[in-house]
Design a protein around this motif. Structure first.
Motif, PDB file in Angstrom:
ATOM      1  N   UNK A 188       0.822  -1.215   0.000  1.00 44.88           N
ATOM      2  CA  UNK A 188       0.000   0.000   0.000  1.00 44.88           C
ATOM      3  C   UNK A 188       0.850   1.257   0.000  1.00 44.88           C
ATOM      4  N   UNK A 189       2.048   1.172   0.564  1.00 42.10           N
ATOM      5  CA  UNK A 189       2.907   2.352   0.659  1.00 42.10           C
ATOM      6  C   UNK A 189       3.611   2.677  -0.657  1.00 42.10           C
ATOM      7  N   UNK A 193      -1.684   1.177  -8.180  1.00 34.39           N
ATOM      8  CA  UNK A 193      -2.933   0.474  -8.453  1.00 34.39           C
ATOM      9  C   UNK A 193      -2.952  -0.866  -7.732  1.00 34.39           C
ATOM     10  N   UNK A 194      -4.144  -1.302  -7.359  1.00 29.15           N
ATOM     11  CA  UNK A 194      -4.348  -2.630  -6.794  1.00 29.15           C
ATOM     12  C   UNK A 194      -5.191  -3.447  -7.759  1.00 29.15           C
ATOM     13  N   UNK A 195      -4.725  -4.650  -8.058  1.00 28.26           N
ATOM     14  CA  UNK A 195      -5.433  -5.583  -8.941  1.00 28.26           C
ATOM     15  C   UNK A 195      -5.956  -6.718  -8.064  1.00 28.26           C
ATOM     16  N   UNK A 196      -7.269  -6.815  -7.930  1.00 24.63           N
ATOM     17  CA  UNK A 196      -7.873  -7.817  -7.056  1.00 24.63           C
ATOM     18  C   UNK A 196      -8.329  -9.017  -7.875  1.00 24.63           C
ATOM     19  N   UNK A 197      -7.756 -10.185  -7.581  1.00 28.23           N
ATOM     20  CA  UNK A 197      -8.132 -11.425  -8.259  1.00 28.23           C
ATOM     21  C   UNK A 197      -8.693 -12.398  -7.230  1.00 28.23           C
ATOM     22  N   UNK A 211      -9.270   5.133  -4.510  1.00 30.42           N
ATOM     23  CA  UNK A 211      -9.946   4.295  -3.522  1.00 30.42           C
ATOM     24  C   UNK A 211     -10.076   5.022  -2.196  1.00 30.42           C
ATOM     25  N   UNK A 212      -9.006   5.650  -1.765  1.00 24.52           N
ATOM     26  CA  UNK A 212      -9.038   6.375  -0.489  1.00 24.52           C
ATOM     27  C   UNK A 212     -10.003   7.565  -0.562  1.00 24.52           C
ATOM     28  N   UNK A 215     -13.927   5.987  -1.293  1.00 28.36           N
ATOM     29  CA  UNK A 215     -14.509   5.112  -0.282  1.00 28.36           C
ATOM     30  C   UNK A 215     -13.974   5.375   1.121  1.00 28.36           C
ATOM     31  N   UNK A 216     -12.897   6.144   1.208  1.00 33.58           N
ATOM     32  CA  UNK A 216     -12.341   6.479   2.505  1.00 33.58           C
ATOM     33  C   UNK A 216     -11.767   5.297   3.250  1.00 33.58           C
ATOM     34  N   UNK A 217     -11.278   4.301   2.499  1.00 40.42           N
ATOM     35  CA  UNK A 217     -10.708   3.105   3.130  1.00 40.42           C
ATOM     36  C   UNK A 217      -9.345   2.792   2.534  1.00 40.42           C
ATOM     37  N   UNK A 218      -8.589   1.984   3.239  1.00 34.30           N
ATOM     38  CA  UNK A 218      -7.274   1.560   2.772  1.00 34.30           C
ATOM     39  C   UNK A 218      -7.416   0.351   1.850  1.00 34.30           C
ATOM     40  N   UNK A 219      -6.321   0.011   1.185  1.00 37.47           N
ATOM     41  CA  UNK A 219      -6.314  -1.183   0.352  1.00 37.47           C
ATOM     42  C   UNK A 219      -6.513  -2.427   1.214  1.00 37.47           C
TER      43      UNK A 219
END
Length: 234
Positions: A188-189, A193-197, A211-212, A215-219
């Protein structure tokens, strides 16, 4: 630019990757996230040209992946792939023989940075030291696409900081960096981009800043949302 279009890989009765269309662009660091068995490693191996897809196509700079394009792609697997008789110096010579973009000078600097020496034998390395050796020899290539599969496995907290620093320093405007890891907070640091599989399917690709903001949330929190009901291997 590296892209898969509806790519699928089936092993026997198991579908490891199911119609994944994904595009990764130069200048960014991508975190590929998902539990064990979700399809991350299989996708990376197809992107590296190590295994052929059952269907679909992998493209590099708009053309189907071929021998020439594979020369510009560096992939670090989770499995050990050095001969037991090799020293760290032998590993460097091995890569120098196979890859025209390999820099021995950079490799030696990375070994020193990773607190490794050229006389160390691969057969005597701990899992953490082996991980650092694999990272050093992979990052010593001047590849346009660098894929690191679980590079932080077996690495202690302080060594992780060194590794993440070396990875960030390798990034550049003309290079794609793709990293898979279970240690979501570590990526995260550094990732853009985050790729969710999940269970062989691509769920979504999210920009971390977006995303932050939206949605106001972390990865890490997003990871918990997506995979809350996934247990163990797929």
């Amino acid at each position: 630019m590296l892209e898969s279009k509806e790519i699928t890989k089936v092993f026997g009765k198991k579908t490891a990757v199911d119609h994944i269309s994904l595009k990764v662009e130069p200048g960014y660091i991508y975190a590929m996230l998902g539990p064990n068995g979700s399809g991350k490693t299989t996708w990376m191996k197809m992107a590296a040209g190590l295994i052929k897809p059952t269907s679909g196509e992998m493209y590099y700079n708009g053309r189907p992946l071929d021998v020439d394009s594979r020369r510009e792609i560096a992939y670090m697997s989770t499995e050990p792939y050095f001969y037991n008789w090799m020293s760290a110096a032998d590993v460097g010579k091995y890569y120098q023989d196979f890859f025209a973009d390999f820099s021995m000078e950079k490799y030696r600097k990375l070994l020193e940075f990773m607190e490794l020496t050229e006389d160390m034998k691969t057969k005597s390395l701990s899992s953490g030291m082996m991980a650092k050796l694999k990272i050093a020899v992979t990052l010593a290539r001047d590849a346009k696409v660098i894929m690191l599969d679980e590079p932080l496995n077996g690495i202690d907290l302080l060594a992780r900081d060194r590794i993440m620093k070396s990875i960030v320093e390798t990034a550049g405007p003309d290079r794609v960096l793709l990293i898979s890891s279970h240690l979501v907070e570590e990526l995260e640091t550094v990732a853009d981009y985050a790729v969710f599989i999940k269970q062989s399917h691509l769920i979504e690709v999210r920009g971390l800043e977006e995303l932050r903001a939206s949605e106001g949330i972390s990865v890490a929190d997003k990871y918990r949302q997506i995979y809350a009901n996934v247990g163990g291997e797929f």
